[in-house]
Design an enzyme around this catalytic site. Structure first.
Site, PDB file in Angstrom:
ATOM      1  N   ASN A  80      82.301  85.590  33.741  1.00 43.85           N
ATOM      2  CA  ASN A  80      80.872  85.700  33.412  1.00 43.85           C
ATOM      3  C   ASN A  80      80.305  87.107  33.635  1.00 43.85           C
ATOM      4  O   ASN A  80      79.454  87.563  32.862  1.00 43.85           O
ATOM      5  CB  ASN A  80      80.067  84.699  34.244  1.00 43.85           C
ATOM      6  CG  ASN A  80      80.408  83.277  33.893  1.00 43.85           C
ATOM      7  OD1 ASN A  80      80.208  82.841  32.754  1.00 43.85           O
ATOM      8  ND2 ASN A  80      80.964  82.540  34.844  1.00 43.85           N
ATOM      9  N   SER A 119      73.404  94.619  41.509  1.00 47.05           N
ATOM     10  CA  SER A 119      72.925  93.897  42.700  1.00 47.05           C
ATOM     11  C   SER A 119      73.087  94.717  43.969  1.00 47.05           C
ATOM     12  O   SER A 119      73.994  95.561  44.084  1.00 47.05           O
ATOM     13  CB  SER A 119      73.728  92.604  42.842  1.00 47.05           C
ATOM     14  OG  SER A 119      73.504  92.012  44.111  1.00 47.05           O
ATOM     15  N   TYR A 167      81.571  88.926  44.215  1.00 49.67           N
ATOM     16  CA  TYR A 167      80.407  89.051  43.320  1.00 49.67           C
ATOM     17  C   TYR A 167      79.945  90.517  43.275  1.00 49.67           C
ATOM     18  O   TYR A 167      79.698  91.078  42.188  1.00 49.67           O
ATOM     19  CB  TYR A 167      79.295  88.134  43.834  1.00 49.67           C
ATOM     20  CG  TYR A 167      77.920  88.435  43.303  1.00 49.67           C
ATOM     21  CD1 TYR A 167      77.578  88.120  41.984  1.00 49.67           C
ATOM     22  CD2 TYR A 167      76.954  89.034  44.122  1.00 49.67           C
ATOM     23  CE1 TYR A 167      76.297  88.400  41.505  1.00 49.67           C
ATOM     24  CE2 TYR A 167      75.690  89.306  43.650  1.00 49.67           C
ATOM     25  CZ  TYR A 167      75.365  88.991  42.340  1.00 49.67           C
ATOM     26  OH  TYR A 167      74.104  89.278  41.871  1.00 49.67           O
ATOM     27  N   LYS A 196      79.726  93.398  40.188  1.00 46.41           N
ATOM     28  CA  LYS A 196      78.549  94.206  39.831  1.00 46.41           C
ATOM     29  C   LYS A 196      78.919  95.697  39.814  1.00 46.41           C
ATOM     30  O   LYS A 196      78.458  96.452  38.953  1.00 46.41           O
ATOM     31  CB  LYS A 196      77.405  93.926  40.806  1.00 46.41           C
ATOM     32  CG  LYS A 196      76.828  92.537  40.647  1.00 46.41           C
ATOM     33  CD  LYS A 196      76.241  92.376  39.250  1.00 46.41           C
ATOM     34  CE  LYS A 196      75.777  90.988  38.954  1.00 46.41           C
ATOM     35  NZ  LYS A 196      75.230  90.831  37.594  1.00 46.41           N
TER      36      LYS A 196
HETATM   37  N1  LIG Z   1      67.696  86.752  41.631  1.00 43.21           N
HETATM   38  C1  LIG Z   1      67.989  87.840  42.354  1.00 43.21           C
HETATM   39  O1  LIG Z   1      67.327  88.086  43.398  1.00 43.21           O
HETATM   40  C2  LIG Z   1      69.059  88.796  41.914  1.00 43.21           C
HETATM   41  C3  LIG Z   1      69.697  88.688  40.695  1.00 43.21           C
HETATM   42  N2  LIG Z   1      70.635  89.620  40.322  1.00 43.21           N
HETATM   43  C4  LIG Z   1      71.306  89.540  39.030  1.00 43.21           C
HETATM   44  O2  LIG Z   1      70.357  89.284  38.019  1.00 43.21           O
HETATM   45  C5  LIG Z   1      70.924  88.446  37.017  1.00 43.21           C
HETATM   46  C6  LIG Z   1      70.068  87.210  36.841  1.00 43.21           C
HETATM   47  O3  LIG Z   1      70.035  86.510  38.059  1.00 43.21           O
HETATM   48  P1  LIG Z   1      69.145  85.194  38.256  1.00 43.21           P
HETATM   49  O4  LIG Z   1      68.090  85.146  37.203  1.00 43.21           O
HETATM   50  O5  LIG Z   1      68.768  85.149  39.675  1.00 43.21           O
HETATM   51  O6  LIG Z   1      70.236  84.073  37.990  1.00 43.21           O
HETATM   52  P2  LIG Z   1      70.010  82.631  37.321  1.00 43.21           P
HETATM   53  O7  LIG Z   1      71.231  81.835  37.619  1.00 43.21           O
HETATM   54  O8  LIG Z   1      68.682  82.090  37.685  1.00 43.21           O
HETATM   55  O9  LIG Z   1      69.984  83.006  35.770  1.00 43.21           O
HETATM   56  C7  LIG Z   1      71.139  83.405  35.081  1.00 43.21           C
HETATM   57  C8  LIG Z   1      71.002  82.910  33.652  1.00 43.21           C
HETATM   58  O10 LIG Z   1      72.143  83.377  32.935  1.00 43.21           O
HETATM   59  C9  LIG Z   1      72.723  82.306  32.220  1.00 43.21           C
HETATM   60  N3  LIG Z   1      74.162  82.553  32.161  1.00 43.21           N
HETATM   61  C10 LIG Z   1      75.043  82.595  33.186  1.00 43.21           C
HETATM   62  N4  LIG Z   1      76.266  82.867  32.738  1.00 43.21           N
HETATM   63  C11 LIG Z   1      76.160  83.011  31.385  1.00 43.21           C
HETATM   64  C12 LIG Z   1      77.090  83.289  30.360  1.00 43.21           C
HETATM   65  N5  LIG Z   1      78.393  83.467  30.617  1.00 43.21           N
HETATM   66  N6  LIG Z   1      76.628  83.377  29.093  1.00 43.21           N
HETATM   67  C13 LIG Z   1      75.319  83.169  28.808  1.00 43.21           C
HETATM   68  N7  LIG Z   1      74.408  82.872  29.734  1.00 43.21           N
HETATM   69  C14 LIG Z   1      74.823  82.801  31.024  1.00 43.21           C
HETATM   70  C15 LIG Z   1      72.379  81.037  33.002  1.00 43.21           C
HETATM   71  O11 LIG Z   1      72.363  79.893  32.140  1.00 43.21           O
HETATM   72  C16 LIG Z   1      70.999  81.385  33.565  1.00 43.21           C
HETATM   73  O12 LIG Z   1      69.948  80.973  32.714  1.00 43.21           O
HETATM   74  C17 LIG Z   1      72.345  88.130  37.468  1.00 43.21           C
HETATM   75  O13 LIG Z   1      73.236  89.007  36.820  1.00 43.21           O
HETATM   76  C18 LIG Z   1      72.319  88.409  38.950  1.00 43.21           C
HETATM   77  O14 LIG Z   1      73.593  88.784  39.431  1.00 43.21           O
HETATM   78  C19 LIG Z   1      70.967  90.672  41.135  1.00 43.21           C
HETATM   79  C20 LIG Z   1      70.393  90.804  42.366  1.00 43.21           C
HETATM   80  C21 LIG Z   1      69.392  89.887  42.863  1.00 43.21           C
HETATM   81  O1  LIG Z   2      72.532  89.580  44.024  1.00 44.67           O
HETATM   82  C1  LIG Z   2      71.873  88.741  44.598  1.00 44.67           C
HETATM   83  O2  LIG Z   2      71.224  89.084  45.743  1.00 44.67           O
HETATM   84  C2  LIG Z   2      70.161  88.281  46.268  1.00 44.67           C
HETATM   85  C3  LIG Z   2      69.983  88.669  47.739  1.00 44.67           C
HETATM   86  O3  LIG Z   2      71.176  88.386  48.424  1.00 44.67           O
HETATM   87  P1  LIG Z   2      71.176  87.504  49.763  1.00 44.67           P
HETATM   88  O4  LIG Z   2      72.640  87.340  50.100  1.00 44.67           O
HETATM   89  O5  LIG Z   2      70.436  88.295  50.803  1.00 44.67           O
HETATM   90  O6  LIG Z   2      70.462  86.205  49.441  1.00 44.67           O
HETATM   91  C4  LIG Z   2      70.480  86.791  46.101  1.00 44.67           C
HETATM   92  O7  LIG Z   2      69.406  86.001  46.586  1.00 44.67           O
HETATM   93  C5  LIG Z   2      70.736  86.528  44.616  1.00 44.67           C
HETATM   94  O8  LIG Z   2      71.040  85.169  44.395  1.00 44.67           O
HETATM   95  C6  LIG Z   2      71.921  87.344  44.173  1.00 44.67           C
HETATM   96  O9  LIG Z   2      72.107  87.196  42.771  1.00 44.67           O
END
Ligand SMILES: NC(=O)C1=CN([C@@H]2O[C@H](COP(=O)(O)OP(=O)(O)OC[C@H]3O[C@@H](n4cnc5c(N)ncnc54)[C@H](O)[C@@H]3O)[C@@H](O)[C@H]2O)C=CC1
Ligand SMILES: O=C1O[C@H](COP(=O)(O)O)[C@@H](O)[C@H](O)[C@H]1O
Length: 262
Positions: A90, A115, A152, A156
């Site tokens: 992914n 990340s 993970y 990234k």
């Molecule tokens: N939420 C956070 O605080 C952080 C998020 N990120 C990064 O930001 C991005 C989004 O994260 P979130 O929105 O929190 O995750 P999430 O799980 O809420 O959203 C990810 C979305 O991507 C879709 N998805 C996953 N794999 C897929 C694939 N192979 N093909 C098509 N769609 C796919 C899922 O269906 C989902 O809607 C990720 O890459 C994550 O690593 C990085 C650091 C922190």
């Molecule tokens: O990359 C990400 O980082 C946030 C923060 O990490 P945490 O280990 O302090 O929770 C995480 O919440 C998020 O799911 C992840 O995609």
């Protein structure tokens, strides 16, 4: 810019924070492997603008990029504890497919969701928890080498390197945003690390708006709010993108209550 912006992972937490904040400011093409319900679409975006596909599907990605001006690539497995087979497919294969399809389609710029976990091994036992506090000087500014704390984070760091490669070989403009910890309404509760790297929803939307509008070559920036506790510098995001965040986790207690109401 008039061309549509392709947002992958549009149905997730970060995607929805972006669309709720700047959904009416751009033309969108939304991609996710899960169908998006109507309440996840900004005004004016219809099912015709939504693609249900996996980011590892090259043909679907090339088609999705047709006529697009910029890509925000979020789709992937966001779990810090995700196993290798999932992040390999992914996150790494997905990012390579996204960058390659962007080049094939003549897209100008790609913002890649990296990340904090790409550098989380800098948080050694000797430095923590002090480095999460305001009276500690230790900091990272985006020029340091990746130092992932889990697989993970490795995925990234690999995505950042893929972005560097497609910038150097294909002249694609790439910004890698090392996102901190996105939460809605208040910073993570009773979690010093999370408060140091908090990214509010409105700052998230503004940051990715700047990724769409700014001109850059290859950048690595930290995606956090202007937190008093921060150990990630946001200077490069300010300089390269014009990022101007409004929020600070210091406006909340450790328990997440607004200080003016505490
Ligand atoms: N939420 C956070 O605080 C952080 C998020 N990120 C990064 O930001 C991005 C989004 O994260 P979130 O929105 O929190 O995750 P999430 O799980 O809420 O959203 C990810 C979305 O991507 C879709 N998805 C996953 N794999 C897929 C694939 N192979 N093909 C098509 N769609 C796919 C899922 O269906 C989902 O809607 C990720 O890459 C994550 O690593 C990085 C650091 C922190
Ligand atoms: O990359 C990400 O980082 C946030 C923060 O990490 P945490 O280990 O302090 O929770 C995480 O919440 C998020 O799911 C992840 O995609």
């Amino acid at each position: 810019m008039d061309d549509p912006v392709l947002l992958t992972g549009a149905g997730g937490r970060v995607g929805q924070a972006i669309l709720r904040g700047i959904g009416e400011d751009h033309e969108w093409r939304l991609l996710d492997r899960e169908p998006l319900s109507a309440d996840r679409l900004p005004p004016g975006v219809t099912d015709d603008d939504v693609i249900v596909a996996d980011v590892t599907d090259t043909a679907a990605m090339v088609e999705a990029m047709d006529g697009v001006g910029a890509v925000i690539h979020l789709a992937g497995d966001p779990r810090p504890e995700a196993p290798w087979n999932s992040v390999l497919e992914n996150n790494i294969d997905g990012a390579q497919t996204a960058f390659e399809a962007a080049v094939d389609a003549g897209v100008e710029k790609v913002a890649f969701a990296s990340s904090n976990h790409a550098v989380s091994a800098y948080e050694t036992d000797a430095r923590t928890p002090e480095m999460y506090r305001t009276d500690d000087d230790y900091g990272l500014d985006g020029t340091e080498l990746p130092r992932p704390g889990n697989l993970y984070g490795v995925s990234k760091a690999a995505g950042e390197t893929l972005g560097r490669y497609y910038h150097d070989t294909e002249d694609l403009s790439v910004v890698c945003v090392r996102i901190g910890n996105l939460t809605e309404s208040h910073p993570p509760r009773n979690y010093e690390r999370g408060q140091a790297m908090w990214l509010s929803h409105r700052d998230c939307a503004h940051l990715f708006d700047r990724c769409i509008r700014a001109d850059y070559e290859y950048e690595i920036v930290y995606g956090i709010s202007d937190n008093e506790r921060k150990y990630y510098s946001i200077e490069r995001a300010r300089e390269a993108l014009g990022y101007d965040p409004e929020d600070d986790s210091a406006a909340y207690t450790l328990e997440g209550e607004p200080r003016d109401k505490a």
